[in-house]
Design a protein around this motif. Structure first.
Motif, mmCIF file in Angstrom:
data_model
loop_
_atom_site.group_PDB
_atom_site.id
_atom_site.type_symbol
_atom_site.label_atom_id
_atom_site.label_comp_id
_atom_site.label_asym_id
_atom_site.label_seq_id
_atom_site.Cartn_x
_atom_site.Cartn_y
_atom_site.Cartn_z
ATOM 1 N N GLU A 1 0.575 19.468 -10.975
ATOM 2 C CA GLU A 1 0.553 20.513 -12.009
ATOM 3 C C GLU A 1 -0.772 20.571 -12.762
ATOM 4 O O GLU A 1 -0.924 21.373 -13.683
ATOM 5 N N GLN A 2 -1.718 19.718 -12.394
ATOM 6 C CA GLN A 2 -3.044 19.648 -13.020
ATOM 7 C C GLN A 2 -2.959 19.336 -14.520
ATOM 8 O O GLN A 2 -3.749 19.834 -15.322
ATOM 9 N N VAL A 3 -1.970 18.517 -14.879
ATOM 10 C CA VAL A 3 -1.914 18.003 -16.250
ATOM 11 C C VAL A 3 -3.139 17.136 -16.503
ATOM 12 O O VAL A 3 -3.741 17.179 -17.578
ATOM 13 N N VAL A 4 -3.494 16.342 -15.511
ATOM 14 C CA VAL A 4 -4.761 15.603 -15.504
ATOM 15 C C VAL A 4 -5.423 15.857 -14.166
ATOM 16 O O VAL A 4 -4.785 16.319 -13.214
ATOM 17 N N ALA A 5 -6.700 15.511 -14.080
ATOM 18 C CA ALA A 5 -7.463 15.855 -12.884
ATOM 19 C C ALA A 5 -7.439 14.783 -11.814
ATOM 20 O O ALA A 5 -7.532 15.091 -10.627
ATOM 21 N N THR A 6 -7.316 13.522 -12.214
ATOM 22 C CA THR A 6 -7.504 12.431 -11.248
ATOM 23 C C THR A 6 -6.518 11.294 -11.482
ATOM 24 O O THR A 6 -5.980 11.135 -12.591
ATOM 25 N N PRO A 7 -6.289 10.462 -10.455
ATOM 26 C CA PRO A 7 -5.473 9.257 -10.661
ATOM 27 C C PRO A 7 -6.113 8.287 -11.647
ATOM 28 O O PRO A 7 -5.414 7.514 -12.306
ATOM 29 N N GLU A 8 -7.452 8.330 -11.758
ATOM 30 C CA GLU A 8 -8.127 7.495 -12.756
ATOM 31 C C GLU A 8 -7.665 7.847 -14.164
ATOM 32 O O GLU A 8 -7.507 6.965 -15.017
ATOM 33 N N ASP A 9 -7.447 9.141 -14.418
ATOM 34 C CA ASP A 9 -6.942 9.562 -15.733
ATOM 35 C C ASP A 9 -5.562 8.962 -15.996
ATOM 36 O O ASP A 9 -5.261 8.519 -17.107
ATOM 37 N N ILE A 10 -4.720 8.968 -14.976
ATOM 38 C CA ILE A 10 -3.363 8.423 -15.129
ATOM 39 C C ILE A 10 -3.420 6.925 -15.395
ATOM 40 O O ILE A 10 -2.763 6.414 -16.314
ATOM 41 N N ASP A 11 -4.204 6.215 -14.615
ATOM 42 C CA ASP A 11 -4.289 4.764 -14.807
ATOM 43 C C ASP A 11 -4.902 4.420 -16.165
ATOM 44 O O ASP A 11 -4.475 3.462 -16.820
ATOM 45 N N THR A 12 -5.894 5.192 -16.594
ATOM 46 C CA THR A 12 -6.462 4.985 -17.929
ATOM 47 C C THR A 12 -5.399 5.190 -18.990
ATOM 48 O O THR A 12 -5.250 4.380 -19.920
ATOM 49 N N ALA B 1 0.995 1.632 -7.216
ATOM 50 C CA ALA B 1 1.776 2.407 -6.246
ATOM 51 C C ALA B 1 1.111 2.400 -4.874
ATOM 52 O O ALA B 1 1.786 2.273 -3.847
ATOM 53 N N ASP B 2 -0.213 2.531 -4.853
ATOM 54 C CA ASP B 2 -0.924 2.521 -3.570
ATOM 55 C C ASP B 2 -0.764 1.180 -2.855
ATOM 56 O O ASP B 2 -0.727 1.122 -1.621
ATOM 57 N N HIS B 3 -0.658 0.090 -3.627
ATOM 58 C CA HIS B 3 -0.462 -1.237 -3.021
ATOM 59 C C HIS B 3 0.917 -1.347 -2.356
ATOM 60 O O HIS B 3 1.119 -2.211 -1.490
ATOM 61 N N LEU C 1 3.025 12.984 -3.394
ATOM 62 C CA LEU C 1 3.441 11.779 -2.662
ATOM 63 C C LEU C 1 3.732 12.087 -1.201
ATOM 64 O O LEU C 1 3.443 11.278 -0.318
ATOM 65 N N GLU C 2 4.291 13.270 -0.938
ATOM 66 C CA GLU C 2 4.640 13.631 0.437
ATOM 67 C C GLU C 2 3.406 13.932 1.282
ATOM 68 O O GLU C 2 3.391 13.649 2.484
ATOM 69 N N ASN C 3 2.380 14.491 0.656
ATOM 70 C CA ASN C 3 1.275 15.068 1.428
ATOM 71 C C ASN C 3 0.001 14.240 1.451
ATOM 72 O O ASN C 3 -0.977 14.631 2.103
ATOM 73 N N ASN C 4 -0.028 13.120 0.749
ATOM 74 C CA ASN C 4 -1.248 12.318 0.684
ATOM 75 C C ASN C 4 -0.972 10.876 1.089
ATOM 76 O O ASN C 4 0.141 10.374 0.904
ATOM 77 N N ALA C 5 -2.008 10.218 1.593
ATOM 78 C CA ALA C 5 -1.867 8.825 2.029
ATOM 79 C C ALA C 5 -1.826 7.872 0.854
ATOM 80 O O ALA C 5 -1.393 6.721 0.991
ATOM 81 N N GLY C 6 -2.276 8.325 -0.317
ATOM 82 C CA GLY C 6 -2.280 7.498 -1.513
ATOM 83 C C GLY C 6 -2.850 8.285 -2.674
ATOM 84 O O GLY C 6 -3.346 9.403 -2.501
ATOM 85 N N PHE C 7 -2.766 7.732 -3.871
ATOM 86 C CA PHE C 7 -3.391 8.378 -5.024
ATOM 87 C C PHE C 7 -4.912 8.321 -4.900
ATOM 88 O O PHE C 7 -5.610 9.290 -5.178
ATOM 89 N N TYR C 8 -5.404 7.165 -4.476
ATOM 90 C CA TYR C 8 -6.842 6.972 -4.307
ATOM 91 C C TYR C 8 -7.204 7.110 -2.827
ATOM 92 O O TYR C 8 -6.367 6.846 -1.955
ATOM 93 N N PRO C 9 -8.446 7.527 -2.542
ATOM 94 C CA PRO C 9 -8.868 7.606 -1.139
ATOM 95 C C PRO C 9 -8.743 6.247 -0.457
ATOM 96 O O PRO C 9 -9.039 5.212 -1.056
ATOM 97 N N VAL C 10 -8.282 6.284 0.774
ATOM 98 C CA VAL C 10 -8.145 5.053 1.543
ATOM 99 C C VAL C 10 -9.519 4.605 1.992
ATOM 100 O O VAL C 10 -10.270 5.367 2.625
ATOM 101 N N LYS C 11 -9.887 3.363 1.642
ATOM 102 C CA LYS C 11 -11.204 2.843 2.009
ATOM 103 C C LYS C 11 -11.178 2.329 3.441
ATOM 104 O O LYS C 11 -10.275 1.605 3.843
ATOM 105 N N THR C 12 -12.174 2.739 4.214
ATOM 106 C CA THR C 12 -12.289 2.261 5.587
ATOM 107 C C THR C 12 -13.293 1.124 5.657
ATOM 108 O O THR C 12 -14.308 1.129 4.965
ATOM 109 N N LYS C 13 -12.995 0.148 6.470
ATOM 110 C CA LYS C 13 -13.873 -1.021 6.583
ATOM 111 C C LYS C 13 -15.057 -0.715 7.499
ATOM 112 O O LYS C 13 -14.972 0.049 8.420
#
Length: 469
Positions: free
Chosen positions: A398-409, A428-430, A457-469
């Motif tokens: 709903e764009q209440v906030v822009a990023t997962p960083e805002d939520i965690d903050t 949650a990502d863990h 939650l249905e359409n994304n792999a996680g809140f944060y981008p998945v880091k590739t090694k």
């Protein structure tokens, strides 16, 4: 003794203090070279732990606001005014004065103003401690605060923050009466915890100068401030409030207007769910114990007492009316009707007769007709947490906030979500997105629509981008 103190303070969640103590003990008789080698070895082990990575994440979250590129220039705030001299209003006034900003504290009754001024004085005295210069220091700080019942004294204010009762009609009346006495560039901010800033703007002559600046209680300890942009709030107003929050030593996040904004929307869903569990027969004290073991600073029922049962009812009604999928619980309304207000009234779910002992209140169980019940389980804890995760996803949708960083903050600095877990979204990502979504679907089959996984939650792999090694 030191080990016991560390265990008591960290509750086993933070390995570094225990490791540091062990290094000091083990290297006491070693040479400097060997001691430094051992220290480096232990440090290397700690750096790669999830706790360390999560705490680094939290540090960067705390610095994000300072690096924000504002889309508009902020106005200077040299004189502030607070409307409402209650607990929140006086604490906000204290904050301004503590940062050397002259502030007016206004209420409609002199006895309320006087009580507010005394609260401010007590806060300054508490912070100053027993230093020899305490009396002079407090006097100089109090000189920055002026108590008044005269609305005409608002004329020179660059910013007015209202902290009156959580009733839209009252807030709109206060806005209209105050705005007529303000200079045209003055900003009017509401400290509402859940009501619509856009609706408040409807009665404003200069709606572009109206925004939200939501402080968290207790103001002297909680770092977060939500900056709320109403439908007509200008970029200049947003920039001014955001920059001011930083100047006051707070951690601001920008939030769109909506019921409960970010933090209280997630928090009230969590508290309401805890009350529903109590209705279902879960022992509420065991649920408080389980959530504090997870790392939260207090359990849901202790937190309700801290917030105030009457306030929790008001905010809860606002949230449940706005989001029909949230099942309404009647426990808090019953306690409120019985005159139990929580900590400020001396009794709620717990009794507050002394600072050291706060036992469960047997009257609460009688009023609510709760007796015994099964002990809370890990599944109950996950039910509470996953409901918040789902609401967090909806806030992004709903764009209440822009990023997962805002939520965690917001969750770490607003309600004390355990920093060692990195924030709600990072936790949650863990858990793994497929497993989390499956668990929510299972909860939805039992408890209803509020647990149906949101689009994020249905359409994304996680809140944060998945880091590739």
């Amino acid at each position: 003794m030191a080990a016991r103190n560390i265990a008591r303070q960290t509750k086993g969640h933070y390995p570094a203090p225990t490791a540091a103590l062990a290094v000091m003990r083990d290297t006491f008789a070693m040479s400097l070279e060997r001691g430094l080698e051992r220290e480096a070895q232990v440090l290397g082990q700690l750096i790669v732990t999830d706790v360390c990575k999560n705490l680094v994440h939290i540090f960067f979250l705390s610095q994000r606001a300072k690096k924000r590129n504002a889309p508009a220039a902020a106005r200077p705030v040299q004189q502030a005014a607070i409307l409402g001299a209650g607990v929140m209003g006086s604490a906000i006034a204290w904050l301004f004065a503590s940062k050397s900003v002259p502030v007016l504290l206004k209420d409609i009754r002199q006895e309320v103003v006087s009580a507010g001024m005394e609260r401010i004085r007590n806060l300054f005295s508490k912070k100053a401690g027993d230093r020899p210069e305490t009396v002079e220091r407090v006097a100089s700080q109090m000189a920055l605060v002026t108590g008044t019942i005269d609305l005409e004294k608002m004329a020179d204010a660059d910013l007015v923050i209202e902290a009156v009762i959580e009733k839209m009609q009252v807030k709109q009346t206060v806005l209209k009466e105050t705005e007529a006495r303000l200079k045209k560039t003055a900003i009017f901010a509401t400290n509402t915890s859940a009501l619509s800033v856009s609706e408040l703007q409807q009665v404003a002559a200069r709606p572009e100068n109206v925004g939200g600046m939501h402080f968290f209680n207790p103001v002297d300890r909680m770092p977060l401030v939500e900056i709320i942009r109403g439908r007509h709030t200008s970029g200049t107003t947003v920039a001014t409030l955001f920059d001011l929050a930083l100047r006051l030593g707070k951690t601001p996040i920008l939030v769109a207007d909506g019921p409960g904004f970010l933090v209280n929307r997630l928090l009230m869903a969590y508290l309401n769910e805890a009350c529903l569990m109590a209705e279902e027969g879960v022992d509420w004290q065991s649920l408080d114990h389980l959530t504090t073991n997870f790392g939260l600073p207090m359990g849901p029922f202790r937190l309700i007492d801290e917030v105030g049962i009457d306030i929790a009812v008001e905010v809860g009604n606002t949230i449940s009316s706005a989001f029909s999928y949230l099942k309404r619980c009647r426990l808090l309304e019953q306690l409120n009707k019985a005159g139990l207000l929580g900590k400020k009234g001396g009794s709620g779910f717990y009794l507050y007769r002394s600072k050291k002992e706060t036992p469960a209140n047997p009257v609460a169980n009688r009023v609510l007709k709760l007796s015994g019940g099964r002990l809370a389980t890990e599944n109950d804890l996950r039910r509470l947490l996953l409901l918040m995760v789902n609401e967090a996803g909806r806030c992004l949708d709903e764009q209440v906030v822009a990023t997962p960083e805002d939520i965690d903050t917001g969750m770490v600095f607003g309600i004390g979500f355990p920093p060692f877990r990195g924030g709600l979204c990072r936790w949650a990502d863990h858990q793994g997105r497929p497993a989390l979504v499956l668990e929510l679907r299972q909860l939805a089959e039992i408890h209803g629509e509020r647990f149906v996984p949101c689009a994020n939650l249905e359409n994304n792999a996680g809140f944060y981008p998945v880091k590739t090694k």
